[in-house]
Every structure is written in structure tokens, then in C-alpha cells.
Design an enzyme around this catalytic site. Structure first.
Site, PDB file in Angstrom:
ATOM      1  N   SER A 143       0.855  -1.192   0.000  1.00 19.47           N
ATOM      2  CA  SER A 143       0.000   0.000   0.000  1.00 19.47           C
ATOM      3  C   SER A 143       0.885   1.234   0.000  1.00 19.47           C
ATOM      4  O   SER A 143       2.003   1.213   0.536  1.00 19.47           O
ATOM      5  CB  SER A 143      -0.874   0.000   1.263  1.00 19.47           C
ATOM      6  N   TYR A 156      -1.670  -0.190  10.355  1.00 20.14           N
ATOM      7  CA  TYR A 156      -1.713  -0.494   8.918  1.00 20.14           C
ATOM      8  C   TYR A 156      -0.474   0.065   8.205  1.00 20.14           C
ATOM      9  O   TYR A 156       0.199  -0.650   7.452  1.00 20.14           O
ATOM     10  CB  TYR A 156      -2.999   0.095   8.331  1.00 20.14           C
TER      11      TYR A 156
HETATM   12  P1  NAP Z   1     -11.429  -6.302   1.619  1.00 18.00           P
HETATM   13  O1  NAP Z   1     -12.431  -6.064   0.564  1.00 18.00           O
HETATM   14  O2  NAP Z   1     -11.728  -5.915   3.013  1.00 18.00           O
HETATM   15  O3  NAP Z   1     -11.028  -7.849   1.572  1.00 18.00           O
HETATM   16  C1  NAP Z   1     -10.102  -8.371   2.492  1.00 18.00           C
HETATM   17  C2  NAP Z   1      -9.966  -9.853   2.293  1.00 18.00           C
HETATM   18  O4  NAP Z   1      -9.025 -10.353   3.256  1.00 18.00           O
HETATM   19  C3  NAP Z   1     -11.273 -10.610   2.505  1.00 18.00           C
HETATM   20  O5  NAP Z   1     -11.343 -11.694   1.604  1.00 18.00           O
HETATM   21  C4  NAP Z   1     -11.122 -11.128   3.937  1.00 18.00           C
HETATM   22  O6  NAP Z   1     -11.935 -12.287   4.109  1.00 18.00           O
HETATM   23  C5  NAP Z   1      -9.630 -11.435   3.965  1.00 18.00           C
HETATM   24  N1  NAP Z   1      -9.038 -11.507   5.301  1.00 18.00           N
HETATM   25  C6  NAP Z   1      -9.054 -10.573   6.274  1.00 18.00           C
HETATM   26  N2  NAP Z   1      -8.403 -11.020   7.358  1.00 18.00           N
HETATM   27  C7  NAP Z   1      -7.958 -12.267   7.052  1.00 18.00           C
HETATM   28  C8  NAP Z   1      -7.229 -13.250   7.763  1.00 18.00           C
HETATM   29  N3  NAP Z   1      -6.807 -13.047   9.023  1.00 18.00           N
HETATM   30  N4  NAP Z   1      -6.945 -14.421   7.143  1.00 18.00           N
HETATM   31  C9  NAP Z   1      -7.367 -14.641   5.881  1.00 18.00           C
HETATM   32  N5  NAP Z   1      -8.065 -13.748   5.159  1.00 18.00           N
HETATM   33  C10 NAP Z   1      -8.357 -12.584   5.750  1.00 18.00           C
HETATM   34  O7  NAP Z   1     -10.045  -5.582   1.273  1.00 18.00           O
HETATM   35  P2  NAP Z   1      -9.350  -5.209  -0.126  1.00 18.00           P
HETATM   36  O8  NAP Z   1      -9.544  -3.769  -0.325  1.00 18.00           O
HETATM   37  O9  NAP Z   1      -9.717  -6.168  -1.188  1.00 18.00           O
HETATM   38  O10 NAP Z   1      -7.828  -5.402   0.308  1.00 18.00           O
HETATM   39  C11 NAP Z   1      -7.002  -6.450  -0.157  1.00 18.00           C
HETATM   40  C12 NAP Z   1      -5.561  -6.054   0.080  1.00 18.00           C
HETATM   41  O11 NAP Z   1      -5.277  -4.854  -0.632  1.00 18.00           O
HETATM   42  C13 NAP Z   1      -5.217  -5.772   1.536  1.00 18.00           C
HETATM   43  O12 NAP Z   1      -3.933  -6.262   1.827  1.00 18.00           O
HETATM   44  C14 NAP Z   1      -5.223  -4.258   1.597  1.00 18.00           C
HETATM   45  O13 NAP Z   1      -4.427  -3.764   2.638  1.00 18.00           O
HETATM   46  C15 NAP Z   1      -4.672  -3.913   0.238  1.00 18.00           C
HETATM   47  N6  NAP Z   1      -4.976  -2.572  -0.214  1.00 18.00           N
HETATM   48  C16 NAP Z   1      -6.253  -2.181  -0.460  1.00 18.00           C
HETATM   49  C17 NAP Z   1      -6.495  -0.890  -0.893  1.00 18.00           C
HETATM   50  C18 NAP Z   1      -7.884  -0.398  -1.191  1.00 18.00           C
HETATM   51  O14 NAP Z   1      -8.032   0.817  -1.482  1.00 18.00           O
HETATM   52  N7  NAP Z   1      -8.904  -1.233  -1.177  1.00 18.00           N
HETATM   53  C19 NAP Z   1      -5.428   0.018  -1.075  1.00 18.00           C
HETATM   54  C20 NAP Z   1      -4.147  -0.408  -0.812  1.00 18.00           C
HETATM   55  C21 NAP Z   1      -3.921  -1.714  -0.396  1.00 18.00           C
HETATM   56  P3  NAP Z   1     -12.450 -12.777   5.563  1.00 18.00           P
HETATM   57  O15 NAP Z   1     -12.956 -11.549   6.263  1.00 18.00           O
HETATM   58  O16 NAP Z   1     -13.507 -13.793   5.263  1.00 18.00           O
HETATM   59  O17 NAP Z   1     -11.279 -13.390   6.219  1.00 18.00           O
END
Ligand code: NAP
Length: 252
Positions: A143, A156
Site C-alpha cells: 500500500s 496499517y
Molecule cells: P477487503 O475487501 O476488506 O477484503 C479483504 C480480504 O481479506 C477478505 O477476503 C477477507 O476475508 C480477507 N481476510 C481478512 N483477514 C484475514 C485473515 N486473518 N486471514 C485470511 N483472510 C483474511 O479488502 P481489499 O480492499 O480487497 O484489500 C485487499 C488487500 O489490498 C489488503 O492487503 C489491503 O491492505 C490492500 N490494499 C487495499 C487498498 C484499497 O483501497 N482497497 C489500497 C491499498 C492496499 P475474511 O474476512 O472472510 O477473512
């Protein structure tokens, strides 16, 4: 022939958001995918949908904060596919959002266990096999928060900064062994995580309009590209989807 025909990929955090979109894109390019998340519903539904479309997909619940669970998931990938060519360490959490001064120490530490230790767990579980087979690709989803402090996100930002260094360490130890390690900084993406950020009302990211966030297909396509040989020259690097040159190279 898809870009990933014959490849087997483990995707953590594949129940929704970036992970689900990436798994779908990878399956569409011919990869066999193992979907991991803590909750069963999203991953079993997605795996079933992918199988109905003629792809190879399995689902398994797994908390990436627990090494034994990650190791068991890699064992499942072996049973199902015979080998692991790539892992995408994507699982992440943004909560608890709030000032460091009043953070609940257990919740803060747990978020770090998911966002940082979870990435170590994923790499630790696949690296012995990848070293033995002399091939493999690891992508850790990072990120921009790794490089910019943001109010309310201390765990984070710190975990993503640590993950960035962990990626570089893994590259240093495994380059020359056929293993490529990357981190992907996706920019802001329209997922549930951004909805939770918006609801918090804390810091500038929460003030962004949802329409300003990129679609999940952008990081999904970038993740497919990172698994192809075309990305080999960038091994060890953080790939940022905010960079126009990189977007052009990926074809976004
Ligand atoms: P999201 O929609 O909240 O999805 C998160 C995923 O991680 C879900 O499938 C969740 O499923 C899973 N998860 C959470 N805790 C977990 C655990 N302890 N073990 C296994 N799975 C787990 O988030 P996203 O936006 O797609 O983010 C994905 C990645 O991109 C993350 O690393 C985030 O930091 C990064 N990111 C996102 C953004 C953004 O703007 N969205 C920007 C920069 C980086 P369960 O809850 O069922 O476990």
C-alpha cells in the site's frame, strides 16, 4: 492458451475485493486457484462459480495470522494441484481505525498479525518448496500507506512498511533461485475496505468520493501480469499502480 495456463496459484483474502477479482482473473487465464479467507461463504461461492465456468478452483478457510493454518492450506494446494507455482499474499484488515494513543493493544497487535505476520506466514509456507523446485512467484499486496503516515492507521501503515522490507529481504535471499518476489501497491480501490475507511471519517482517504477509487479489475490484472515472465525484470520491486508508466506497461 491463457497467460497462466498450467500454473497453480494460492490467493489469500479471496472472498471479496481485490483477492476475489484476482482469483477470477487468474482462473480466466487458465490458472488453477486455491481461494483462502477466514469466512467460508464467499470463497466457496466463488470457487463453485469458477468451476461451473470450466475453471479449476478450490476453497479453504484459513486465518493467515496462524502459521499452522497457512501451512495446512499449502498442503491442500498440493493435494489438489500437485504443486504451488505462486502465492498472492493479499489478505488484509484496516480496523481498528483510531488514534494510537487510545488503541486497544490486543486489537492493534492482531491487525499487525494479519497484515504483516500473515505475509511472512504465506512466504514461509511456500518458500521451501519453491526453492526445491527452483521456481515460484510471490506477490505481497502492499500500500502507499507504507510510505505515508495516515492518521488513525498506525498499525496499517507500520505493517505495510514492514511488509515492503520483508519483500525486499525475501527477494535478496531467493533471487538467482528462479523465485520472483514483488509487492503491489494498488492505489485506492473500490472495495469493502474503502467503505469501512469512509465510515470512519478519519484522515483524507475517508473523504474521497467512492467513485475516485479504481475498479478491482485494475489490481487483478496487475497481479496476473506479475505472475507472467513479462514482469521478470521488476523482481524484488514494489509495483505501484499510481505510476502511469507502470500502468501502461501492464496494459491498464
Ligand atoms: P477487503 O475487501 O476488506 O477484503 C479483504 C480480504 O481479506 C477478505 O477476503 C477477507 O476475508 C480477507 N481476510 C481478512 N483477514 C484475514 C485473515 N486473518 N486471514 C485470511 N483472510 C483474511 O479488502 P481489499 O480492499 O480487497 O484489500 C485487499 C488487500 O489490498 C489488503 O492487503 C489491503 O491492505 C490492500 N490494499 C487495499 C487498498 C484499497 O483501497 N482497497 C489500497 C491499498 C492496499 P475474511 O474476512 O472472510 O477473512
Amino acid at each position: 492458451m491463457g497467460k497462466l495456463s498450467g500454473k497453480t496459484v494460492v490467493v489469500t483474502g479471496a472472498s471479496r475485493g481485490i483477492g476475489a477479482a484476482a482469483a477470477e482473473e487468474m482462473a480466466g487465464e487458465g490458472a488453477s486457484v486455491l481461494l483462502l479467507a477466514r469466512s467460508a461463504e464467499g470463497i466457496t461461492a466463488l470457487a463453485s462459480r469458477l468451476r461451473k465456468a470450466g475453471h479449476v478452483a478450490e476453497a479453504m478457510t484459513c486465518d493467515v495470522a496462524e502459521f499452522t493454518q497457512v501451512q495446512a492450506a499449502i498442503g491442500r494446494a498440493h493435494e489438489a494441484f500437485g504443486r504451488v507455482d505462486a502465492i498472492v499474499n493479499n489478505a488484509g484488515v484496516i480496523e481498528p481505525i483510531g488514534p494510537l494513543a487510545s488503541a486497544d493493544p490486543r486489537a492493534w497487535a492482531h491487525a499487525t498479525d494479519v497484515n504483516f505476520k500473515g505475509v511472512f506466514n504465506g512466504m514461509r509456507a511456500v518458500l521451501p518448496e519453491m526453492r526445491a523446485q527452483g521456481a515460484g512467484v510471490i506477490v505481497n499486496v502492499g500500500s502507499g500507506a507504507a510510505h505515508n503516515p495516515l492518521e488513525g492507521w498506525s498499525h496499517y501503515c507500520a505493517a505495510k512498511a514492514a511488509t515492503s522490507m520483508l519483500t525486499r529481504c525475501a527477494h535478496l535471499e531467493n533471487r538467482g533461485r528462479g523465485i520472483r518476489v514483488y509487492s503491489l501497491s494498488p492505489g485506492t480501490v473500490a472495495t469493502d475496505m474503502q467503505r469501512r475507511i469512509k465510515a470512519s471519517g478519519i484522515n483524507a482517504v475517508s473523504q474521497m468520493d467512492f467513485s475516485q477509487h479504481a475498479p478491482v479489475t485494475d489490481p487483478a490484472r496487475a497481479l496476473v501480469w506479475l505472475l507472467t515472465e513479462d514482469a521478470a525484470e521488476f523482481a524484488g520491486q514494489e509495483i505501484s499502480l499510481r505510476q502511469p508508466e507502470m500502468r501502461a506497461r501492464i496494459g491498464l
